[in-house]
Design an enzyme around this catalytic site. Structure first.
Site, PDB file in Angstrom:
ATOM      1  N   LYS A 212      32.888  25.063  88.226  1.00 15.03           N
ATOM      2  CA  LYS A 212      32.754  26.152  87.247  1.00 15.03           C
ATOM      3  C   LYS A 212      31.474  26.036  86.429  1.00 15.03           C
ATOM      4  O   LYS A 212      30.846  24.999  86.340  1.00 15.03           O
ATOM      5  CB  LYS A 212      33.999  26.208  86.370  1.00 15.03           C
ATOM      6  N   ARG A 248      43.156  22.880  91.038  1.00 16.18           N
ATOM      7  CA  ARG A 248      42.624  23.840  92.020  1.00 16.18           C
ATOM      8  C   ARG A 248      41.172  23.483  92.304  1.00 16.18           C
ATOM      9  O   ARG A 248      40.345  23.514  91.395  1.00 16.18           O
ATOM     10  CB  ARG A 248      42.733  25.255  91.422  1.00 16.18           C
TER      11      ARG A 248
HETATM   12  N1  HH2 Z   1      39.719  30.262  89.012  1.00 14.88           N
HETATM   13  C1  HH2 Z   1      39.220  31.154  89.863  1.00 14.88           C
HETATM   14  C2  HH2 Z   1      40.053  31.946  90.649  1.00 14.88           C
HETATM   15  N2  HH2 Z   1      41.380  31.830  90.570  1.00 14.88           N
HETATM   16  N3  HH2 Z   1      43.273  30.822  89.601  1.00 14.88           N
HETATM   17  C3  HH2 Z   1      43.806  29.961  88.721  1.00 14.88           C
HETATM   18  N4  HH2 Z   1      45.146  29.863  88.609  1.00 14.88           N
HETATM   19  N5  HH2 Z   1      43.023  29.168  87.934  1.00 14.88           N
HETATM   20  C4  HH2 Z   1      41.673  29.218  87.985  1.00 14.88           C
HETATM   21  O1  HH2 Z   1      40.999  28.484  87.222  1.00 14.88           O
HETATM   22  C5  HH2 Z   1      41.075  30.138  88.902  1.00 14.88           C
HETATM   23  C6  HH2 Z   1      41.921  30.938  89.703  1.00 14.88           C
HETATM   24  C7  HH2 Z   1      37.743  31.305  89.943  1.00 14.88           C
HETATM   25  O2  HH2 Z   1      37.245  30.254  90.600  1.00 14.88           O
HETATM   26  P1  HH2 Z   1      35.787  30.271  91.170  1.00 14.88           P
HETATM   27  O3  HH2 Z   1      35.554  28.933  91.710  1.00 14.88           O
HETATM   28  O4  HH2 Z   1      34.851  30.758  90.125  1.00 14.88           O
HETATM   29  O5  HH2 Z   1      35.820  31.375  92.265  1.00 14.88           O
HETATM   30  P2  HH2 Z   1      36.536  31.340  93.659  1.00 14.88           P
HETATM   31  O6  HH2 Z   1      37.982  31.633  93.462  1.00 14.88           O
HETATM   32  O7  HH2 Z   1      35.855  32.442  94.375  1.00 14.88           O
HETATM   33  O8  HH2 Z   1      36.318  29.999  94.239  1.00 14.88           O
END
Ligand code: HH2
Length: 269
Positions: A212, A248
């Site tokens: 992030k 995650r």
């Molecule tokens: N972060 C992203 C997407 N979904 N869901 C949950 N429950 N918690 C999170 O922190 C979360 C999420 C965004 O993650 P990012 O790595 O910016 O994008 P991507 O989902 O495309 O990998």
């Protein structure tokens, strides 16, 4: 902490800008990626067909279903791994569940559609309720809180209570403070420092810290997401040591290894 948290591996089924080969290419890439994350030790996969990054374009429910369902079906034929569908749209959650998804991850905490809560109750699977201030397109413009921990805590508790009132099984609710979703670096750090005030709500805590932007805000050399592994692992270990149930991540192998080392050290205490 007893045992290490579950590692949730991220599988994105979003168009590849390098590809003009159409959806088949994206789909095959996603399925291949999912296989690799399972082999690397992911306990659950999070499948998403719409990016929630600031500024990302929105996608119709039909398009999202078209992206994620074939991937879920393909993984289901070869693995019993738990799969969450990362969507804010009830119709996508429903289609994903029918295809074999075992949980619903909703970054809007079942707040996007009128029938989100009722759909979650009907689907009868675990649901992740995440906090976000604002909406993805503009959430990073100027996020403000009086007391970020108290506000996120109250929001999550309120959504959990509303979900239970709508018929969602209490045991099926997981909470997530939404690191980076309408939060400055200071807000993210404040939340991370105060995880016990979130775990004490009594629901499993999901944490998404991987790659992030707050890592770049700490280390200006980490401009690309590929430069953020060290920061992602540090944050994952912190979350694990402070009671998170699920982390995650994008880098499953490295995270599993880091968590295993932490667990081994703690086990000797
Ligand atoms: N972060 C992203 C997407 N979904 N869901 C949950 N429950 N918690 C999170 O922190 C979360 C999420 C965004 O993650 P990012 O790595 O910016 O994008 P991507 O989902 O495309 O990998």
């Amino acid at each position: 902490m007893s045992g290490r948290p579950m590692v949730m591996g991220v599988v994105n089924v979003t168009p590849d800008s390098f590809s003009d080969g159409g959806r088949f290419f994206d789909r095959e890439t996603a399925i291949e990626h999912a296989r690799r994350l399972i082999a690397e030790g992911a306990d659950i996969l999070d499948i998403g067909g719409e990016s929630t990054r600031p500024g990302a374009a929105s996608v119709s429910a039909e398009e999202e279903i078209d992206r994620v369902v074939p991937v879920i079906e393909a993984i289901r034929t070869e693995s019993a791994a738990p799969l969450s569908i990362d969507t804010m749209k009830p119709e996508v959650a429903r289609a994903a569940r029918a295809a074999g998804a075992t949980a619903w991850n909703d970054v809007t905490a079942l707040g996007w559609a009128e029938d989100s809560m009722a759909t979650a109750a009907e689907l009868g699977c675990p649901v992740i309720l995440m906090h976000m201030q604002g909406e993805p397109r503009t959430m990073q413009d100027d996020p403000r809180y009086e007391d970020v921990v108290a506000e996120v805590r109250a929001f999550l508790l309120g959504r959990a209570e509303a979900a239970v009132a709508a018929g969602v099984d209490r045991e099926s609710i997981w909470l997530d403070p939404g690191i980076g979703f309408g939060k400055t670096l200071a807000h993210n750090l404040e939340l991370l420092r105060n995880l016990p005030r979130l775990t004490d709500l009594g629901f499993p805590l999901v944490m998404g810290v991987s790659r992030k932007r707050f890592i770049r805000a700490i280390d200006a050399t980490a401009q690309s997401v590929d430069d953020r592994l060290g920061g992602s692992l540090a944050a994952a270990l912190w979350c694990a040591a402070h009671g998170a149930a699920v982390i995650r991540v994008h880098d499953v192998r490295e995270t599993v290894q880091a968590l295993s080392v932490l667990e081994a050290i703690e086990g000797g205490a």
